[in-house]
Design an enzyme around this catalytic site. Structure first.
Site, PDB file in Angstrom:
ATOM      1  N   CYS A   7      -0.109   2.500  -2.073  1.00  0.00           N
ATOM      2  CA  CYS A   7      -1.140   1.597  -1.557  1.00  0.00           C
ATOM      3  C   CYS A   7      -2.460   2.006  -2.209  1.00  0.00           C
ATOM      4  O   CYS A   7      -2.486   2.923  -3.034  1.00  0.00           O
ATOM      5  CB  CYS A   7      -1.211   1.591  -0.033  1.00  0.00           C
ATOM      6  SG  CYS A   7      -1.777   3.099   0.759  1.00  0.00           S
ATOM      7  N   CYS A  58      -0.037  -0.788 -10.286  1.00  0.00           N
ATOM      8  CA  CYS A  58       1.194  -0.031 -10.447  1.00  0.00           C
ATOM      9  C   CYS A  58       1.889  -0.417 -11.752  1.00  0.00           C
ATOM     10  O   CYS A  58       2.197  -1.589 -11.966  1.00  0.00           O
ATOM     11  CB  CYS A  58       2.115  -0.308  -9.263  1.00  0.00           C
ATOM     12  SG  CYS A  58       3.525   0.783  -9.197  1.00  0.00           S
ATOM     13  N   CYS A  75      -1.630  -2.961  -3.543  1.00  0.00           N
ATOM     14  CA  CYS A  75      -2.382  -2.367  -4.651  1.00  0.00           C
ATOM     15  C   CYS A  75      -2.380  -3.261  -5.883  1.00  0.00           C
ATOM     16  O   CYS A  75      -2.835  -2.864  -6.951  1.00  0.00           O
ATOM     17  CB  CYS A  75      -1.872  -0.970  -4.982  1.00  0.00           C
ATOM     18  SG  CYS A  75      -0.145  -0.886  -5.436  1.00  0.00           S
TER      19      CYS A  75
END
Length: 140
Positions: free
Chosen positions: A17, A95, A91
């Site tokens: 997150c 990533c 997020c």
């Protein structure tokens, strides 16, 4: 029945997150508690905070899971590379994506700044999702 634990590698799960201070820490805490040593568990944040959200620590304590010693970690490419399952929680595109990995995005309310009553609802949602994850990993 044959014991395959020596030949079957443990799955590695990475929870990500933004601040690694609430949702991902709670999810990692549940997975460690519910799956034990059958799964390697990691969590990280794209912009880690200074500490784990005190409300998240409090509501997890109610479940008998101690997050007081947890420290937010920075998301690294290596962490994603080592994981078999990457679960993101708000997020966005921070990533990195690697082929052959399982990715899931859990849409969860960010508990930052919320009262404990609302953080409990997020916690309970996470607990259900972690249980389903364990089933899908055949770790139970």
């Amino acid at each position: 029945m044959t014991d395959t634990s020596a030949t079957t590698p443990k799955p590695a799960v990475l929870f990500v997150c933004v601040h690694n201070a609430g949702r991902s820490q709670m999810a990692a805490g549940y997975l460690r508690a519910l799956a034990g040593d059958r799964v390697d568990v990691f969590s990280a944040g794209s912009e880690p905070g200074d500490q784990v959200n005190p409300a998240a620590v409090a509501v997890m304590n109610e479940e008998g899971i101690d997050l007081a010693g947890a420290v937010p970690q920075i998301l690294t490419t290596d962490a994603v590379r080592q994981a078999d399952v990457v679960i993101t929680m708000g997020c966005g595109d921070a990533c990195p994506i690697f082929p052959g990995k399982r990715y899931e995005d859990w849409e969860l309310t960010d508990p930052a700044g919320l009262p404990v009553e609302q953080v409990r609802l997020v916690r309970d949602d996470i607990k259900g999702r972690v249980r389903a994850l364990i089933e899908s990993l055949n770790a139970e």
